[in-house]
Scaffold this active site. Sequence first.
Site, mmCIF file in Angstrom:
data_model
loop_
_atom_site.group_PDB
_atom_site.id
_atom_site.type_symbol
_atom_site.label_atom_id
_atom_site.label_comp_id
_atom_site.label_asym_id
_atom_site.label_seq_id
_atom_site.Cartn_x
_atom_site.Cartn_y
_atom_site.Cartn_z
ATOM 1 N N ARG A 239 0.845 -1.196 0.000
ATOM 2 C CA ARG A 239 0.000 0.000 0.000
ATOM 3 C C ARG A 239 0.876 1.240 0.000
ATOM 4 O O ARG A 239 1.959 1.248 0.606
ATOM 5 C CB ARG A 239 -0.854 0.082 1.265
ATOM 6 C CG ARG A 239 -2.175 -0.648 1.221
ATOM 7 C CD ARG A 239 -3.170 -0.023 0.236
ATOM 8 N NE ARG A 239 -4.429 -0.722 0.239
ATOM 9 C CZ ARG A 239 -4.683 -1.842 -0.447
ATOM 10 N NH1 ARG A 239 -3.760 -2.391 -1.225
ATOM 11 N NH2 ARG A 239 -5.878 -2.416 -0.373
ATOM 12 N N GLU A 268 -2.085 7.930 -4.515
ATOM 13 C CA GLU A 268 -2.318 7.450 -5.872
ATOM 14 C C GLU A 268 -3.756 7.746 -6.308
ATOM 15 O O GLU A 268 -4.647 7.797 -5.470
ATOM 16 C CB GLU A 268 -2.005 5.939 -5.957
ATOM 17 C CG GLU A 268 -2.895 5.077 -5.106
ATOM 18 C CD GLU A 268 -2.442 3.614 -5.102
ATOM 19 O OE1 GLU A 268 -1.262 3.327 -4.822
ATOM 20 O OE2 GLU A 268 -3.307 2.763 -5.360
ATOM 21 N N HIS A 286 -1.070 0.035 -9.517
ATOM 22 C CA HIS A 286 -1.793 -0.761 -8.505
ATOM 23 C C HIS A 286 -2.533 -1.926 -9.180
ATOM 24 O O HIS A 286 -3.766 -2.016 -9.131
ATOM 25 C CB HIS A 286 -2.765 0.131 -7.710
ATOM 26 C CG HIS A 286 -3.143 -0.460 -6.381
ATOM 27 N ND1 HIS A 286 -3.431 0.296 -5.273
ATOM 28 C CD2 HIS A 286 -3.295 -1.755 -5.986
ATOM 29 C CE1 HIS A 286 -3.746 -0.489 -4.257
ATOM 30 N NE2 HIS A 286 -3.668 -1.740 -4.671
HETATM 31 C C1 GLV Z 1 -5.361 -4.712 -3.436
HETATM 32 O O1 GLV Z 1 -4.625 -3.798 -3.277
HETATM 33 C C2 GLV Z 1 -5.956 -5.463 -2.384
HETATM 34 O O2 GLV Z 1 -5.813 -5.081 -1.211
HETATM 35 O O3 GLV Z 1 -6.616 -6.467 -2.666
#
Ligand code: GLV
Length: 326
Positions: A239, A268, A286
Amino acid sequence: MQAKVLVSRAVFPEVIERLSAHFEVDYNDRDAALPADQLAARLVGKTGAITLLSDRIDAAVLAGAPGLKAVCNVAVGYNNFDLAAITQAGVMATNTPGVLNDTTADMAWALLLASARRIVSADQWVRAGQWQGWKFHDGWFGNDVHHATLGILGMGRIGQAVARRAAGFEMRVLYHNRTPLAADQEAACGAAWVSKETLLRAADFLVLLLPYSPAVHHIIGAAELALMKPTAHLINIARGGIVDDNALIEALQQKRIAGAGLDVFENEPALDPRFLALDNVVLTPHIGSSTRATRLAMALLAADNLIAALGGQRPPNLLNPEVFGR
Ligand code: GLV
């Protein structure tokens, strides 16, 4: 009368079909987050919701939706939830662990290898027509992955999947976690627990895989980056906010570490534009869990959580069990 549920943004037709057999579904079929006021407005009168990581669910949102009984995130991470507020409101919260482990572990390796061997910069250079003849001392020296030390910070299910993949590269695997794994789990992924400081100093490739919480905000900052080897690469597939992006940019600019592979960023998608000028960083939007099969499995799992929760069953991925049966 059927319960009304919200699906906050575009998922898959299969998911809407599954939910529609149980509920009246209010579907935002655009793949864009609803602005906070619209999300709040569309939750009014709903009993449940399928949410994505772009949806903030907090006390203010919950106050406007007193009928809500379950919020089911399509993500393993749930830092978009204020879990304390959700629990306080007596609402069940769920996530989607498990189904994305291998896909996300593959992506960690994609970033690791791309950063180690400078794949993206080399590709751009070839496309720009700059390859005028093969050279031995070609300026494209990378770092060896085989026999190197892989460090994993945050050794949950995805961390263990990343570690297992290291066997093929005959790497030494070290990890740091608040709680060390059981001996049989360590043996299964060939990894040894070390302190965070040892991990930072020893890793040739440091992969971050810990869930975000305020307690780990900027857990990798200037001081931690200073402990890393100048030949090391940092991979963040967890993250934004775990890494202090400003400190990382400075370390990359000054070549205090060799490179980084980043799938997540602070703020982001409005990442710090200084990243774009660096040739020692690989940037992806991401997409750690982004294969069709895995995203579908995640969304169907969220739907199953919602169907269970509103059907009086304990949802398989309940994050706040104290709320169940309240
Ligand atoms: C993606 O970032 C998730 O947490 O599944």
